[in-house]
Scaffold this motif. Structure first.
Motif, short mmCIF file in Angstrom:
data_model
loop_
_atom_site.label_atom_id
_atom_site.label_comp_id
_atom_site.label_asym_id
_atom_site.label_seq_id
_atom_site.Cartn_x
_atom_site.Cartn_y
_atom_site.Cartn_z
N VAL A 134 0.86 -1.18 0.00
CA VAL A 134 0.00 0.00 0.00
C VAL A 134 0.90 1.23 0.00
N ASP A 135 0.73 2.06 -1.02
CA ASP A 135 1.56 3.26 -1.18
C ASP A 135 0.62 4.43 -1.46
N GLY A 136 0.64 5.42 -0.59
CA GLY A 136 -0.25 6.56 -0.76
C GLY A 136 -1.71 6.19 -0.66
N GLY A 137 -2.01 5.14 0.08
CA GLY A 137 -3.39 4.72 0.30
C GLY A 137 -3.96 3.82 -0.76
N ILE A 138 -3.15 3.44 -1.78
CA ILE A 138 -3.65 2.54 -2.82
C ILE A 138 -2.73 1.33 -2.95
N GLN A 139 -3.29 0.25 -3.48
CA GLN A 139 -2.51 -0.97 -3.70
C GLN A 139 -1.70 -0.84 -4.98
N VAL A 140 -0.40 -1.08 -4.86
CA VAL A 140 0.48 -1.08 -6.03
C VAL A 140 1.30 -2.37 -6.00
N PRO A 141 1.88 -2.76 -7.14
CA PRO A 141 2.68 -3.98 -7.17
C PRO A 141 3.83 -3.95 -6.17
N GLY A 142 4.04 -5.07 -5.54
CA GLY A 142 5.11 -5.24 -4.56
C GLY A 142 5.12 -6.69 -4.12
N LEU A 143 5.78 -6.98 -3.04
CA LEU A 143 5.87 -8.35 -2.56
C LEU A 143 5.83 -8.37 -1.04
#
Length: 226
Positions: A134-143
């Motif tokens: 979660v980056d800046g309140g939204i889901q983004v690709p990561g692990l």
């Protein structure tokens, strides 16, 4: 003494050593991880493979947790995960400049899936994971992983899933494409494969194949000598 036979054997060992060296030199030590979805017998299956090196990714100060086992369509990025073996306790982000568009439904000509589907049956595995932060309140690709499953910063998925009486169409999955997010700095990647793309042979497979050809060559030389 069969000097000719001895020469053939020595030549075969030289060829084997050269082949092994060539495969090791061209094959990357680590590349990324692949979650492959297939249809068979009226069911949909997921199998995972590969190794990803987290050392060059960005360790997050907080953990982006995941609940359940399945795929998620949230309007930001299509992500997936399974935490039946315990909640993840480490999260890694991709480096700045990484292209997230392959998992983004908005404005993309194709993306992995168009609905959330949980309740998959976990057929095998021991390692929990998620493919988001979660980056800046939204889901983004990561692990997201459990720290106990890391070996020197390397992580390899092992979960396999199935869901009965479903197809790609009924699950709103978009087949025929590999959806890959590749880190801009390290080239480590996470791929969602929807459908049956032919996998690239692993180095061990290539060595076995080369060994089989060389063994056939050796048998033919022996036959000719007799």
């Amino acid at each position: 003494m069969d000097l000719t036979g001895g020469f053939v054997v020595r030549r075969w060992f030289n060829i084997s050593a050269m082949l092994a060296a060539l495969v090791v030199s061209v094959a990357p030590s680590y590349a990324g991880i692949i979650f492959t979805f297939t249809e068979s017998g009226g069911n949909v299956f997921m199998n995972s493979s590969g190794v990803i090196d987290t050392n060059g990714l960005i360790l997050q100060a907080g953990v982006s947790e995941w609940g359940g086992t399945g795929i998620e369509y949230n309007g930001n990025h299509d992500v997936m995960g399974g935490t039946s073996f315990g909640q993840v306790d480490m999260s890694f982000g991709f480096n700045p400049g990484t292209d997230f568009s392959p998992w983004a439904p908005l404005g993309a000509p194709a993306h992995p899936w168009a609905t959330s589907v949980f309740g998959w049956t976990v057929d095998g595995g021991t390692k929990s994971f998620t493919t988001h932060i979660v980056d800046g309140g939204i889901q983004v690709p990561g692990l997201g992983v459990r720290g106990v499953d890391l070996v020197g910063g390397l992580w390899s998925p092992d979960q396999s899933w199935s869901i009965a009486g479903q197809t790609f169409a009924s699950l709103f999955m978009i087949p025929g494409t590999s959806y890959t997010v590749t880190d801009a700095l390290t080239d480590e990647f996470i791929t969602f494969q929807i459908g049956g793309a032919s996998p690239v042979p692993e180095p061990t497979t290539m060595l076995l194949f080369g060994g089989g050809l060389a063994a056939l060559f050796l048998r033919r030389r022996k036959t000719q000598a007799n």
